[in-house]
Design an enzyme around this catalytic site. Structure first.
Site, short mmCIF file in Angstrom:
data_model
loop_
_atom_site.label_atom_id
_atom_site.label_comp_id
_atom_site.label_asym_id
_atom_site.label_seq_id
_atom_site.Cartn_x
_atom_site.Cartn_y
_atom_site.Cartn_z
N ASP A 117 0.85 -1.19 0.00
CA ASP A 117 0.00 0.00 0.00
C ASP A 117 0.89 1.24 0.00
O ASP A 117 2.12 1.14 -0.04
CB ASP A 117 -0.93 0.00 1.22
N ASP A 132 1.50 4.61 2.33
CA ASP A 132 1.20 5.25 3.62
C ASP A 132 1.61 6.71 3.56
O ASP A 132 2.78 7.01 3.32
CB ASP A 132 1.96 4.54 4.75
N ASP A 142 -3.22 4.58 2.73
CA ASP A 142 -3.53 5.00 4.10
C ASP A 142 -3.16 6.46 4.24
O ASP A 142 -2.00 6.83 4.07
CB ASP A 142 -2.73 4.18 5.13
P1 GTP Z 1 3.96 -2.78 3.06
O1 GTP Z 1 2.84 -1.78 3.03
O2 GTP Z 1 3.46 -4.18 3.07
O3 GTP Z 1 4.97 -2.54 2.01
O4 GTP Z 1 4.75 -2.63 4.45
P2 GTP Z 1 4.61 -1.49 5.52
O5 GTP Z 1 5.75 -1.64 6.45
O6 GTP Z 1 4.42 -0.16 4.88
O7 GTP Z 1 3.31 -1.95 6.31
P3 GTP Z 1 1.95 -1.18 6.63
O8 GTP Z 1 1.53 -0.29 5.52
O9 GTP Z 1 0.97 -2.23 7.04
O10 GTP Z 1 2.25 -0.35 7.92
C1 GTP Z 1 3.19 0.71 7.98
C2 GTP Z 1 3.38 1.13 9.40
O11 GTP Z 1 2.20 1.75 9.89
C3 GTP Z 1 3.68 -0.03 10.33
O12 GTP Z 1 4.68 0.36 11.22
C4 GTP Z 1 2.41 -0.25 11.10
O13 GTP Z 1 2.68 -0.66 12.41
C5 GTP Z 1 1.81 1.13 11.08
N1 GTP Z 1 0.35 1.03 11.10
C6 GTP Z 1 -0.45 0.41 10.22
N2 GTP Z 1 -1.74 0.53 10.58
C7 GTP Z 1 -1.75 1.24 11.70
C8 GTP Z 1 -2.78 1.73 12.58
O14 GTP Z 1 -3.96 1.51 12.39
N3 GTP Z 1 -2.37 2.48 13.64
C9 GTP Z 1 -1.05 2.75 13.87
N4 GTP Z 1 -0.72 3.49 14.93
N5 GTP Z 1 -0.07 2.31 13.09
C10 GTP Z 1 -0.41 1.57 12.02
MN MN Z 2 2.66 0.24 3.76
MN MN Z 3 -0.46 0.83 5.52
#
Ligand code: GTP
Ligand code: MN
Ligand code: MN
Length: 355
Positions: free
Chosen positions: A205, A207, A299
């Protein structure tokens, strides 16, 4: 191996957040196996066992080279009996029979398929499995299934959402968001967080953190941005949540959950992509083969500038790094870290008892 290897291996720190981890994993043959077992454990509801496998995998991920002997393994922290056995098996046979067995299991395959749907967690996936559902087709054709709007979107865009997002695509989306945000509020700061901020070349995704140098100016911005993008037909799904940090620190809200309290939207964008057959006139109703867009999970998180450093740290990940950072803060520093603040638990106890 040399004495240097011995010294290096014995210096691997116990907390994941204390380890420098290379971008490319030299030990995927082992970590893939351990992560499969971690998934399997979580599908069975054994969160503790699941985490133990994640811990072991995280240690191997941090090594600068591929593990070659069981002696090296014995000097590493974070390995229990089971994880050790799996690595030993792979060292000896090139694969783990246990892991092979797991990946053949119908329940494992189905749970993996279902939990890969946006909006579907372990509980829902398990319920569907118990009800006899096995494939995406089963879900799509089921008459009695009650899907949430989020799950409906997840199912509808399943194929796109399970294709990796490239860095270029992430940059495009960040730029789209930035342009619209600037049209409403000049000076808005847009930051790409998550895996891309860690240097990953692809992700599941995008972020994005949104803030403004002047505290409070960011409030209400997200709904305008989403509304504008929506009117341009660029949003396939969104679910706006208002912030709740004003009531977050009351003594009775001792929430240990990882959810934070920022205004946010977990959405799906409709991203224009170059059509591979190059037909310029392609539209929505065109056949799948000439589809010139891709659904991408995004996100969006809005933070006041005062909380931005914590939000940035919390949203950069990885998930395990964040978990370890919080465990380290709590155990070693007696402090609480989350996406909003870092504070001393003793002082908060005093403040609460005085209020
Ligand atoms: P990929 O998206 O799979 O490439 O990996 P990523 O490391 O970007 O994972 P992800 O997008 O799921 O999450 C990114 C960071 O945001 C991670 O450290 C998560 O712990 C954090 N995160 C994701 N969802 C939430 C949430 O609802 N609340 C909080 N506080 N942190 C979140
Ligand atoms: Mn991510
Ligand atoms: Mn995410």
């Amino acid at each position: 191996h040399s004495d240097v290897d011995v010294v290096v291996a014995s210096l691997v720190p116990a907390y994941g957040c204390q380890r420098r981890t290379p971008l490319t994993n030299k030990n995927c043959i082992f970590t893939d196996a351990l992560e499969t077992l971690s998934k399997e454990a979580s599908f069975c509801g054994s969160d503790g066992r699941s985490l133990a496998f994640i811990r072991a995998a995280s240690v191997l991920r941090s090594l600068p080279s591929t593990l070659t002997t069981i002696e090296e393994l014995n000097r590493l922290p974070g390995f229990g009996e089971h994880s050790k056995r799996v690595v030993q098996e792979i060292l000896e046979d090139g694969f783990s029979a246990e892991v092979e067995r797991v990946t053949q299991k119908e329940k494992y395959q189905t749970m993996k398929l279902f939990t890969n749907i946006f909006g579907v967690g372990m509980k829902t996936a398990n319920r569907w499995y118990q009800e006899g559902l096995r494939s995406l087709g089963d879900l799509r054709n089921s008459q009695k299934l009650k899907l949430s709007k989020q799950q409906e979107a997840g199912l509808q865009h399943y194929e796109d959402l399970n294709m990796p997002v490239s860095r270029a695509e992430a940059d495009l989306i960040a730029k789209m968001v930035e342009e619209v945000a600037h049209s409403f509020l000049p000076g808005t700061i847009i930051t790409l967080a998550g895996g891309f901020r860690r240097g990953k070349l692809s992700g599941h995704d995008v972020d994005i953190l949104i803030t403004h140098a002047q505290e409070g100016r960011e409030e209400g911005l997200l709904s305008k941005v989403i509304g504008q993008l929506q009117s341009q037909g660029l949003i396939l799904y969104h679910d706006l949540k208002r912030n709740s940090y004003h009531d977050a620190f009351s003594p009775d809200s001792k929430s240990t959950s990882n959810m934070d309290h920022f205004e946010r939207s977990f959405s799906i964008f409709r991203l224009k992509v170059a059509s591979h057959i190059g037909d310029i006139g392609a539209r929505d109703h065109s056949p799948e083969s000439s589809k010139d867009w891709k659904a991408v999970r995004v996100d969006l998180v809005v933070t006041p500038i005062s909380q931005y450093p914590y939000a940035l740290l919390g949203w950069t990940g990885s998930k395990h790094f964040e978990r370890e950072l919080r465990r380290f803060s709590c155990n070693e520093k007696k402090m609480v870290l989350n996406s909003h603040a870092l504070y001393d638990t003793v002082e908060v106890q005093v403040a609460i008892s005085q209020s």
